[in-house]
Each structure stands twice: as C-alpha cells, then as structure tokens.
Design a protein around this motif. Structure first.
Motif, mmCIF file in Angstrom:
data_model
loop_
_atom_site.group_PDB
_atom_site.id
_atom_site.type_symbol
_atom_site.label_atom_id
_atom_site.label_comp_id
_atom_site.label_asym_id
_atom_site.label_seq_id
_atom_site.Cartn_x
_atom_site.Cartn_y
_atom_site.Cartn_z
ATOM 1 N N SER A 119 0.963 -1.195 -0.422
ATOM 2 C CA SER A 119 0.038 -0.153 -0.178
ATOM 3 C C SER A 119 0.908 1.148 -0.141
ATOM 4 O O SER A 119 0.444 2.110 -0.431
ATOM 5 C CB SER A 119 -1.000 0.038 0.579
ATOM 6 O OG SER A 119 -0.014 0.004 2.313
ATOM 7 N N ASN A 120 2.318 1.387 0.519
ATOM 8 C CA ASN A 120 2.767 1.875 0.458
ATOM 9 C C ASN A 120 2.971 3.572 1.429
ATOM 10 O O ASN A 120 3.321 4.229 1.888
ATOM 11 C CB ASN A 120 3.187 2.891 -0.940
ATOM 12 C CG ASN A 120 3.880 2.306 -2.102
ATOM 13 O OD1 ASN A 120 5.299 1.511 -1.600
ATOM 14 N ND2 ASN A 120 3.556 1.830 -3.474
ATOM 15 N N ALA A 121 1.856 3.435 2.493
ATOM 16 C CA ALA A 121 1.239 3.662 3.547
ATOM 17 C C ALA A 121 2.453 4.017 4.505
ATOM 18 O O ALA A 121 3.170 2.699 4.941
ATOM 19 C CB ALA A 121 -0.048 3.037 4.253
ATOM 20 N N PRO A 122 2.979 4.554 5.242
ATOM 21 C CA PRO A 122 4.101 4.667 6.554
ATOM 22 C C PRO A 122 3.405 3.363 7.498
ATOM 23 O O PRO A 122 2.240 3.558 7.890
ATOM 24 C CB PRO A 122 3.691 6.393 7.424
ATOM 25 C CG PRO A 122 2.922 7.193 6.034
ATOM 26 C CD PRO A 122 1.921 5.709 5.477
ATOM 27 N N GLY A 123 4.354 2.611 7.648
ATOM 28 C CA GLY A 123 3.896 1.444 8.477
ATOM 29 C C GLY A 123 2.825 0.372 8.311
ATOM 30 O O GLY A 123 2.243 0.072 8.994
ATOM 31 N N GLY A 124 2.305 0.788 6.795
ATOM 32 C CA GLY A 124 1.110 -0.060 6.752
ATOM 33 C C GLY A 124 0.090 0.721 7.390
ATOM 34 O O GLY A 124 -0.928 -0.141 7.191
ATOM 35 N N ILE A 125 -0.298 1.627 7.610
ATOM 36 C CA ILE A 125 -1.637 2.347 8.334
ATOM 37 C C ILE A 125 -2.167 2.572 8.053
ATOM 38 O O ILE A 125 -2.360 2.247 6.833
ATOM 39 C CB ILE A 125 -0.785 2.799 9.292
ATOM 40 C CG1 ILE A 125 -2.025 3.956 10.827
ATOM 41 C CG2 ILE A 125 -1.008 4.237 8.865
ATOM 42 C CD1 ILE A 125 -1.603 5.412 11.368
ATOM 43 N N GLY A 126 -3.404 1.304 8.582
ATOM 44 C CA GLY A 126 -4.972 1.646 8.096
ATOM 45 C C GLY A 126 -4.749 -0.353 7.180
ATOM 46 O O GLY A 126 -6.081 -1.210 7.389
ATOM 47 N N VAL A 127 -3.797 -0.326 6.646
ATOM 48 C CA VAL A 127 -4.198 -2.100 5.744
ATOM 49 C C VAL A 127 -3.831 -3.023 6.807
ATOM 50 O O VAL A 127 -4.187 -4.201 6.709
ATOM 51 C CB VAL A 127 -2.932 -1.721 4.687
ATOM 52 C CG1 VAL A 127 -2.982 -2.826 4.414
ATOM 53 C CG2 VAL A 127 -3.653 -0.504 3.364
#
Length: 361
Positions: free
Chosen positions: A277-285
C-alpha cells in the motif's frame, strides 16, 4: 553485494553499466505503465481504510479504553522485550551488508545507523528517502560513499524479503488447516502458496550459489551476496519477522488460543499488504487485515492490541531514535570532531553523480 566491474575487488570503485541504446524503448514502456503500481497501491489503501472504518464502527472508545487498562504489565514487558529483539536483528541487516562490501565499521555505529533509520522510516514511510538520508548522515562520517550506502540499503531489502519468504512459506504449510478457516481458503491453496514461497527462496539461494550474480540499479552493477551471506541474511530476517510478530501476539487478548505459527502467517500477510500500500508503517491496511483474520476474537480487544502494538513497535522507537540522533550530533559537535564528509567525488542522497574513488581498505 557491491557496485563494481567484472574484475574489480569489492573495495574498489563502482563501475557504471555501459549505455545500451536498445534499453531506451524498454525504459519508455516501463515508464508508460509505471502508474499501474501507484494506482494499485492507492486502491489497496483506500479499500483497506473503508474496511477498517466499517469494522471499528461497532467498537466504542469506552470499550477500547477499558481494554487498554486491562493490559497487564507482563504483556507490556514481553512486548517491549520482543521489540528490543526485533530491532537487534535489524542491526544484523546492516552488519551483513557491510560484511558483503568488505567494509569495517564499529558495531556501535552500525547499530545506531540501523536502529535510527528503521525506527524513523517505519513511522514516516518513504524508506528510500528517510532511511537513506539517516544512513548517509551517519555512514558518510565513516568514509562510505553514496554508492556503497545505496548498496547497503539494497542488501538490507534482500535480507528482509528472504526472511519474510521463509516464514510465510513454513507457516502456511504447517498451519494450512487452521489458516483455511481464518482466511476462507482451502488447505491445498495454503500449502501451494507456502511451497511456492519456499521454492522462490530456495531457487534464489541456488541461483546465487551457482556463480557470482549481479543486478543493475540506476546504471550501477550490484553484485549479489553468495550462498553463505544469503543464508545469514535469511536467518536474520526470520529472527526479525518472528520477534516483530511476537510483539503483537503477546498483546492479543489473554483468552487467545491461536497458535503462534498460525498467527505468523497472518502477520506476514498483513505486513506484505501494508508494504504494497506504500502507507507509512502499512497503517490502515495492516490493521484491517488483522481485524478480518481475527474476527472470531472480541473486536475491541484486538483493536486495542493493535493500538498498543503501534505504540510499542513504532512510536516509542521513533521517539528514542530522534533522541539518539540529537544526542549523537551534540556529542560530535561538543567533542570538536570534524566531519570528514563523504569521499571526494560523491554527492548526497539525491545527487546524480556517484563516484567511488576509494582504494582497497
């Protein structure tokens, strides 16, 4: 692993790959479809946020607060113990990379660069920028060129994925039946995916064992580690992944009967989706995947475990890393230590011209 020509030693200068006119059309085709990966990451992140929002709608903050208060000192103590073990293994990523590059750096410097770069990049995301900048800041003072720091970063990535592949493969095979009920798949599918993951790792080990291998990164030839270093990377990666998963596992509700090997597969899958997801720390996913897989447990307690996990594994190391970086800079300046900077001819992390003029060490 090193940037080098075909007949040059690991400590000698890196050699750019010769320009290939035929590569221009291939580059154009790659750039034309580069947006697909970005779009897939955005869709994955958006869908995961939607799922997470729907899952937490049935949870009140009063329940979460009560669950946080119910967390025992034993749970928190074990969680921080495994946090320390995981980050200790992470220092092995840089240590193995430096060994491959045949560069000697004091372990205290390696540990500082590794811990701070990972702690910051895990929280802020954009690891090539955040972790790369911190590594450059620390390792350049040890005389490493930008090219060698970039090579070190790539080796660390190989270490992580080798460990992930082995853990995912073994856990899917060992706990195929249990995971079939949790992930709504079949035993055969789980075993097939597990065998495929192990086959990829073993295939890579066989490939680098046959002869010296290299890949090309941004016009630089990067020599891959041989079998002995790769096996060391695999062991370090396994230790890191297992310790990180153990942090969340000990924070789960005390009535949890899920086997650790089963949870490992869930954790690795959630982590891989978070990375995609490329979100910081995979947050949310990451959270959405864990909540879905552990839907049989009280949702408010699992959500609380995830919040505590974020605090233990991300927030506390992040704050500690910032303090250590500040102290490191203060000590350097107060001691009057003159920063020699990178070797002559090198540029910063965003520089285009990379030249490593250093001779053998």
């Amino acid at each position: 692993m090193n940037f080098q020509g075909q007949h040059r030693s690991a400590a000698e200068k890196a050699e750019p790959v010769q320009h290939d006119p035929a590569a221009v059309p291939r580059k154009s085709r790659r750039s034309r479809y580069a947006w697909i990966g970005t779009a897939a990451s955005i869709v994955l992140f958006a869908v995961s946020l939607g799922v997470l929002w729907k899952l937490v709608q049935s949870v009140s903050w009063a329940e979460v607060h009560a669950a946080i208060k119910a967390a025992t000192f034993e749970q928190l103590g074990l969680a921080f113990l495994f946090v320390g073990i995981s980050y200790l293994f992470l220092t092995g990523y840089d240590a193995l990379a430096l060994r491959q590059l045949r560069i000697k750096v004091p372990y205290r410097i390696t540990a500082l660069a590794s811990f701070t770069s990972y702690a910051v990049s895990f929280t802020l995301g954009f690891p090539l920028l955040t972790a790369g900048t911190i590594r450059y800041w620390i390792y350049a003072r040890q005389g490493l060129s930008t090219a060698k720091i970039a090579a070190l970063t790539v080796i660390a990535g190989f270490t992580f994925w080798l460990g992930m592949g082995v853990v995912l493969g073994l856990s899917l095979i060992i706990e195929a039946g249990q995971l079939a009920g949790l992930a709504f798949t079949s035993i055969r599918i789980n075993q097939s995916v597990g065998l495929a993951a192990l086959a990829l790792v073993l295939g890579y080990l066989a490939w680098v064992s046959a002869k010296k291998r290299s890949i090309t990164v941004k016009h630089w030839r990067l020599e891959l580690p041989g079998a002995s270093v790769s096996i060391g990377q695999m062991i370090v990666g396994i230790g890191d992944v297992c310790a990180a998963a153990a942090v969340l596992y000990v924070l789960l509700p005390q009535e949890t009967t899920l086997a650790f090997t089963t949870f490992l597969a869930i954790y690795v899958l959630a982590a891989m989706l978070g990375i995609a997801s490329n979100a910081p720390g995979g947050i949310g996913v990451f959270e959405a995947t864990i909540l879905l897989a552990l839907s049989s447990l009280p949702r408010n307690e699992v959500l609380t475990s995830l919040l505590l996990f974020r605090g233990c594994y991300y927030v506390v190391p992040f704050v500690t890393a910032l303090a250590m970086l500040g102290l490191y800079e203060i000590v350097k300046r107060a001691g009057g230590a003159r920063d020699p900077g990178p070797p002559e001819g090198t540029a910063g992390p965003s520089g285009r011209a990379w030249h490593d003029e250093s001779g053998p060490r």
